[in-house]
Design a protein around this motif. Structure first.
Motif, PDB file in Angstrom:
ATOM      1  N   ILE A 363       0.353  -0.976  -0.072  1.00  0.00           N
ATOM      2  CA  ILE A 363      -0.046   0.248   0.210  1.00  0.00           C
ATOM      3  C   ILE A 363       1.043   1.156   0.036  1.00  0.00           C
ATOM      4  CG2 ILE A 363      -1.455   1.173   1.367  1.00  0.00           C
ATOM      5  CD1 ILE A 363      -2.518  -1.123   2.404  1.00  0.00           C
ATOM      6  N   LEU A 364       0.573   2.432  -0.952  1.00  0.00           N
ATOM      7  CA  LEU A 364       0.880   2.930  -0.862  1.00  0.00           C
ATOM      8  C   LEU A 364       0.290   4.353  -0.818  1.00  0.00           C
ATOM      9  CD1 LEU A 364       3.699   3.242  -4.057  1.00  0.00           C
ATOM     10  CD2 LEU A 364       4.391   2.521  -1.207  1.00  0.00           C
ATOM     11  N   LEU A 365       0.416   5.524  -0.069  1.00  0.00           N
ATOM     12  CA  LEU A 365      -0.458   6.288   0.354  1.00  0.00           C
ATOM     13  C   LEU A 365       0.238   7.863   0.128  1.00  0.00           C
ATOM     14  CD1 LEU A 365      -2.171   4.922   3.609  1.00  0.00           C
ATOM     15  CD2 LEU A 365      -2.792   4.559   1.448  1.00  0.00           C
ATOM     16  N   ILE A 366       0.411   8.620  -0.889  1.00  0.00           N
ATOM     17  CA  ILE A 366       1.126   9.218  -1.003  1.00  0.00           C
ATOM     18  C   ILE A 366       0.291  11.303  -0.831  1.00  0.00           C
ATOM     19  CG2 ILE A 366       3.156  10.597  -2.691  1.00  0.00           C
ATOM     20  CD1 ILE A 366       3.197   7.677  -2.094  1.00  0.00           C
ATOM     21  N   ASP A 367       1.167  11.758  -0.697  1.00  0.00           N
ATOM     22  CA  ASP A 367       0.051  13.062   0.423  1.00  0.00           C
ATOM     23  C   ASP A 367       1.204  14.589  -0.643  1.00  0.00           C
ATOM     24  OD1 ASP A 367      -1.889  12.123   0.487  1.00  0.00           O
ATOM     25  OD2 ASP A 367      -1.453  12.421   2.621  1.00  0.00           O
TER      26      ASP A 367
END
Length: 435
Positions: A363-367
């Motif tokens: 899982i990649l969560l990029i902000d």
């Protein structure tokens, strides 16, 4: 001496036990608050693993062990885990520490390596600012339970600019399923310091034949420019539920390296997280696991980036046999403002039985826009031709599977730079594969 803690939510019992052990009032109050919290908040809910079906109430009773006068008094399977020639060693048996030693050289440099109970009494100025700060005790029932129950444990403090060349080693073992076994590890590496800490969490399986819960928390604080290498191998008995949360907070240009071997025979909840708070902070995580019989495992690695130019790398390799199942989560979170951050993760699962199960969830969560991130994941069964090839040359199926497992895990094991961890991992891996 045995003191029963009737329920994790009983404030009075928690406070009475703490005062009976001579703990300072600030810790007595913390334990009482945590015991109340444990009765009002829920267990963690890992992805696709219903831990509420596990026996999570077998926390046992506090049982103070007698101190050992010599290492030869310890079980043979514990003695063999002691690194040869080590001068820095701490051993916990069930609810308390029975052996500890630290070299005069490190003492003179201001290094503290002792059990956490002693540290709370003698070094409260160093403990209070950090205890339950990386992991908040009100996060869920597990964290509250540990805050109310933890015993023995480890406290490490390395002063500024001090380098600890030889590993600090801890061995935590249980030989009584009815005794509370809930260590808490707190490690603080001050500015520009260096330290390697390794531990083994094991059962004397010839004596542990009942159900028990091992609620354990690890908190690591890496100050600017510091380096912490943390190696841990768990090998608890089949009746045990191992629930371990590990968390590191890394400041500017600090680095944490995790090496985790989950080789338990019972159900396992393992969650290892690095929080890169500072600019240029880095984290490297390697996790190895083998599941057998009807084990259920939840293995999670996390990297949270706040600092600019921070870097994380996570590798998990798991082997599932029989009807064992594992849910493996790799979570990389890059927060807004963490420009130039880099996060990479790899999860690989090998299944040696058609009834085994393994799920890999990257899982990649990029902000943030100006970053790099990537992942790789694979889940598959062993090629039957490999087993046939080895068996055709006179190798038994069991030995063939052992060779395949070693080959699958070798790329990660070979990268472990800490010899003590590598040796412990290989020894306990062989012990598990031999049944």
């Amino acid at each position: 001496m045995s003191t029963q803690l009737t329920t994790p939510t009983d404030r009075g019992s928690a406070e009475t036990l703490a005062r009976g052990k001579g703990e300072p009032e600030w810790l007595v109050a913390l334990r009482g608050e945590a015991a109340e919290l444990a009765g009002t908040i829920a267990w963690p809910k890992p992805e696709k693993v219903r831990i509420e079906r596990w026996n999570l109430t077998a926390v046992g009773a506090y049982e103070k062990p007698a101190a050992a006068s010599a290492l030869t008094e310890l079980p043979a399977n514990v003695q063999e885990l002691v690194a040869e020639g080590t001068e820095n060693l701490l051993i916990q048996r069930n609810s308390g520490v029975v052996w500890q030693q630290l070299s005069d050289e490190l003492k003179n440099k201001g290094v503290i390596f002792t059990d956490l109970e002693t540290a709370c009494r003698e070094h409260s100025d160093l403990v209070k600012p950090y205890l339950f700060q990386a992991v908040k005790m009100d996060e869920d029932k597990l964290t509250a339970l540990n805050a109310a129950l933890w015993n023995g444990g480890v406290f490490v403090y390395v002063p500024k600019n001090v380098e600890v060349e030889l590993p600090l080693q801890a061995i935590m073992y249980n030989d009584n399923a009815s005794a509370t076994f809930a260590p808490h590890i707190l490690l603080v590496a001050d500015t520009n310091s260096r330290v390697t800490y390794v531990d083994c969490v094991v059962s004397d399986k010839s004596k542990v034949d009942g159900e028990f819960v091992h609620p354990s928390i690890v908190e690591v604080f890496v100050k600017p420019g510091a380096l912490v290498r943390y190696g841990t191998v768990h090998s608890l008995a089949q009746g045990g539920v191992d629930m371990t949360l590990r968390r590191a907070v890394v400041e500017n240009d600090g680095r944490v390296e995790w090496i985790v071997g989950d080789l338990n025979e019972g159900h396992t909840l393992s969650d290892t997280k690095s929080v890169m708070q500072g600019q240029g902070s880095t984290s490297d995580v390697k996790v190895i696991s083998v599941g057998t019989n009807a084990q259920q495992m939840s293995l999670t690695t996390r990297a949270v980036h706040f600092g600019k130019s921070s870097d994380s790398n996570m590798i998990t390799r798991a082997v599932m046999k029989d009807t064992a199942s594992a849910i493996i989560n790799g979570i990389t979170k890059i927060e807004h403002g963490a420009t130039k951050a880099n996060g990479v993760q790899t999860e690989r699962v090998l299944m040696l039985s058609p009834k085994a199960r393994g799920d890999a969830n990257p899982i990649l969560l990029i902000d943030e826009d100006d970053v790099t991130a990537g992942h790789a994941a694979s889940v598959g069964q062993v090629n039957p031709e490999q087993v046939y090839y080895l068996m055709a040359r006179g190798i038994s199926r069991q030995d063939a599977e052992r060779l395949i497992i070693h080959g699958f895990l070798a790329p990660v094991v070979s990268e472990i730079s800490v010899e003590a961890v590598r040796n412990q991992l290989q020894r306990l891996l062989e012990r598990k594969l031999e049944g």
